[in-house]
Structure formats: C-alpha cells, structure tokens
Design an enzyme around this catalytic site. Structure first.
Site, PDB file in Angstrom:
ATOM      1  N   HIS A   1      41.152  35.686  40.886  1.00  0.00           N
ATOM      2  CA  HIS A   1      40.298  36.877  40.944  1.00  0.00           C
ATOM      3  C   HIS A   1      40.425  37.704  39.677  1.00  0.00           C
ATOM      4  O   HIS A   1      41.339  38.524  39.551  1.00  0.00           O
ATOM      5  CB  HIS A   1      40.680  37.735  42.151  1.00  0.00           C
ATOM      6  CG  HIS A   1      40.256  37.142  43.454  1.00  0.00           C
ATOM      7  ND1 HIS A   1      39.100  37.501  44.101  1.00  0.00           N
ATOM      8  CD2 HIS A   1      40.831  36.186  44.225  1.00  0.00           C
ATOM      9  CE1 HIS A   1      38.980  36.806  45.216  1.00  0.00           C
ATOM     10  NE2 HIS A   1      40.026  35.995  45.314  1.00  0.00           N
TER      11      HIS A   1
ATOM     12  N   GLU B   1      38.663  40.221  38.800  1.00  0.00           N
ATOM     13  CA  GLU B   1      38.417  41.656  39.049  1.00  0.00           C
ATOM     14  C   GLU B   1      39.690  42.372  39.496  1.00  0.00           C
ATOM     15  O   GLU B   1      39.908  43.535  39.161  1.00  0.00           O
ATOM     16  CB  GLU B   1      37.309  41.834  40.092  1.00  0.00           C
ATOM     17  CG  GLU B   1      37.703  41.631  41.519  1.00  0.00           C
ATOM     18  CD  GLU B   1      38.029  40.201  41.887  1.00  0.00           C
ATOM     19  OE1 GLU B   1      38.664  39.994  42.935  1.00  0.00           O
ATOM     20  OE2 GLU B   1      37.646  39.274  41.137  1.00  0.00           O
TER      21      GLU B   1
ATOM     22  N   CYS C   1      36.946  31.729  43.302  1.00  0.00           N
ATOM     23  CA  CYS C   1      37.689  31.508  44.547  1.00  0.00           C
ATOM     24  C   CYS C   1      36.949  30.512  45.446  1.00  0.00           C
ATOM     25  O   CYS C   1      36.808  29.357  45.079  1.00  0.00           O
ATOM     26  CB  CYS C   1      37.965  32.842  45.245  1.00  0.00           C
ATOM     27  SG  CYS C   1      39.247  32.729  46.512  1.00  0.00           S
TER      28      CYS C   1
END
Length: 375
Positions: A351, A353, A252
């Site tokens: 992202h 995760e 990011c």
C-alpha cells in the site's frame, strides 16, 4: 466502562482469555494479526479486513482516540478487535472520541487483556485460521460449533460485500480520468490520486468492461479489497477485456486480480502480511522501502515458484506478452509487484498510500500518472 469475562477461541481449540466489551453476542471470522504501532481506526475501517478479527501486536491500542479523518471507509469492516490493552483516551489533540466507545457504538466486538504475543506466535506457527470472540458465559463447545460453521477465507467473494452499489466521482480539474474497479478501495487511495489532479470514478466490482470503457478513461485502477482473488472470476474476466485497451494498474487485491487476468496464479499465504514494517525492494531503482501491507494471498512466481530467490528482475510469459518482476518482499521473498512489458500495466502488492504508515512508496502514484501521460 464495565467489561465482562470473555475469550478468543481458534478453530484448533486454542483459547485466550480476556475482558470483553459490555455487549451481548459474539464475532467469528478469520483471526489475523497486524503489526502497525498506529492506524488502529484505519485498520478497522479498511474494507480489506472484511470477514476478519484483528489481533493487534502493539500492546497499547487507543492511545490517541478516534476521529472522522482516520476513516478509510464509511464504517468498520473488521468484525472484532483483539488487544493486549485497549484504552479509551479522548485527550489527544486530534481525538474526537474514545477508541473503545467508538467500537461499541459501531457494534464491533472488542476484547482486551489478551496475551496477544502468545496468540500471534501461535498464528505464525499454525497459520491464520477461523476463530471467534465470545462471552465467558458461552460454553466452549457452543463456541466451537459457531467457529466451525464460519466459511474459510479461501474461496470467499467478499469484494461483492464491500463494493459500492453505484458509481461515484471524485477529484476536480482537467487531470487524467481514472476508472476504478472498486473491490473495496481505501479512502486514502482516492485522496492520493485526486491530490495529483486525477479525476477518479469508482465503479461497482460487478461492472463490465464496456461500462468502464464507456467514459473513455485514460487508465483503469484495480483497488485493494478482501477475500480470495480466485473467487473473483467475474472480475478477472472484466480485467482481461481491459488489458491492452487501457493502461491498468493494481494495488493489493488489484495486483492479484491483474496477475490472474494475464494468466498467472495466486495462493494463500500461511498468515499473510499485515502491518507497517515490511521491507520491499524496488528492482527498478534498487531502493529498499519500508511498506504498509494488508493481504493474505500472493502471486505465484515464474515456473510455479512461490518465492523469488534472486533480486534480479525475473520474467514471466503471460497471456499478454512478457511481464517482469518489479518488487520483491525481503522478509519471505514473495512477489510484491510486476510490470507488463508488451501492454501498458503494472502492479504492487503493498500500500503506497499508507495512511498512516511509512511514506516511502508514495512516489508510485506519480510513476503511475507519468506512465499514463506517456501512454
């Protein structure tokens, strides 16, 4: 819970009425939208939303309450929640409290009953802009002055606001040592690295390269975070000193910072990518992943192009040798990742995760650690 009349006012004068939380004051910042159907507490506590007011596109927000496990940091960072229908249910199996109660207890403004479909369509057409949430009793002329006084997102260094003041360490065992330049890391990123045996140290974003290298890490991780990467020249200088000395991986904002550190440029997207349903193609495997995203800036492609018109792994010439496109966004064809070919390093814009959210991309943490071992 009694609510009062309130409204959302954008800097171009567009107004949306609703019911405001029962508290005094107002909230101003950049008004953005997120398309996730869940993860409202994670979004509010994600440091990447610092300085912003979140409009949720999903119509019902708060259905499953709140819990300590859903926090991405120690506090909410978004300045307000804008909803079509906010609810305060506490009867979900994992709920430890009500959503609206939690927002109020944390001192975060919220407004419900807003025509969020119309609001989001306006932002998609006109672009993300400054705005605010105000009580109905406040004159619109005063609200307009408050919005105008708020700095624009472009040029803002918000990483220094959310970054920790001292080093903290996470994970156990004898796995690889990862030094994180913490510009606003999400707790779920730390958990994903630690779950794979990594020993993670989080360093303030103003840490110099010598401080990170002093503990002889196996790799450096550049985290997510808020604000404009072009305002973080001091972080970029640090990253430039690290590239080539240690493997460097960015997610990011970390992706954007590594791009700038190797001599590439970034630009502000019209309304950003925020939500849990963005298709991205991994050019190394050919797979299309549904990803979670939260960013308002992107990297410029080869030759100054802001979009990539091919699925081929195009290349850049950087200050540290060649880089190759590794991921591309299939919505708007923006750069979603690159790999450095002559030094150890790589990035993704989204992202992996994704907690909560799609889990299509968690393998990227494994790929990162495998490449550390190979290096």
């Amino acid at each position: 819970m009694a609510a009062t009349q309130g409204y959302v006012l954008l800097e171009d004068g567009t107004r949306f009425d609703g019911e405001l939380c029962p508290r005094e004051g107002h909230a101003v910042g950049e008004v953005v939208f997120t398309t996730g159907m869940s993860g409202y507490q994670e979004s509010m506590s994600d440091p990447s939303f610092a300085g912003q007011l979140i409009a949720f596109t999903y119509p019902h927000i708060g259905n499953y309450g709140v819990s300590a496990a859903a926090m991405e940091s120690e506090r909410p960072w978004a300045r307000a929640a804008i909803m079509r229908e906010g609810c305060n249910r506490e009867d979900a199996p994992s709920a430890e409290g009500g959503w609206l109660d939690w927002l109020s207890d944390c001192g975060v403004m919220w407004i419900t009953g807003v025509d969020t479909r119309s609001l989001v369509r306006h932002i998609r057409h006109a672009g993300a802009m400054r705005g605010g949430v105000f009580p109905g009793a406040l004159a619109e002329s005063e609200a307009r002055e408050l919005v105008a006084a708020e700095p624009a997102m472009a040029g803002q260094d918000l990483a220094a606001v959310v970054s920790p003041s001292q080093v903290s360490r996470h994970g156990q065992g004898d796995g690889p040592r990862i030094a994180v330049l913490d510009t606003g890391i999400k707790a779920s990123m730390v958990r994903e690295l630690a779950a794979r045996g990594a020993r993670v140290s989080l360093h303030p974003c103003r840490s110099g390269a010598a401080e990170l290298l002093a503990e002889d890490p196996d790799a450096v991780f550049l985290s997510n975070g808020p604000g404009d990467p072009a305002a973080l020249d001091y972080v970029v200088r640090t990253v430039r000193e690290l590239v080539g000395k240690k493997p460097v991986w960015g997610i990011c904002l970390g992706h954007q910072l590594l791009c700038r550190a190797v001599g590439l440029e970034t630009f502000k997207l019209p309304f950003g990518h925020r939500g849990a349903n963005h298709p991205v193609k991994d050019l190394q495997t050919g797979r299309v992943e549904i990803t979670s995203q939260n960013h308002g800036f992107a990297a410029v492609g080869p030759g100054g192009a802001r979009t990539i018109d091919t699925d081929a792994p195009v290349r850049w010439e950087t200050d540290f040798g060649e880089a190759v496109l590794s991921h591309v966004n299939l919505y708007d064809r923006t750069v979603e990742g690159l790999e450095l070919l002559d030094v150890a390093g790589g990035t993704v814009q989204y992202h992996p995760e994704a907690g909560p959210g799609p889990h299509d991309s968690k393998y990227l943490f494994d790929r990162f650690l495998q490449r550390i071992a190979a290096a």
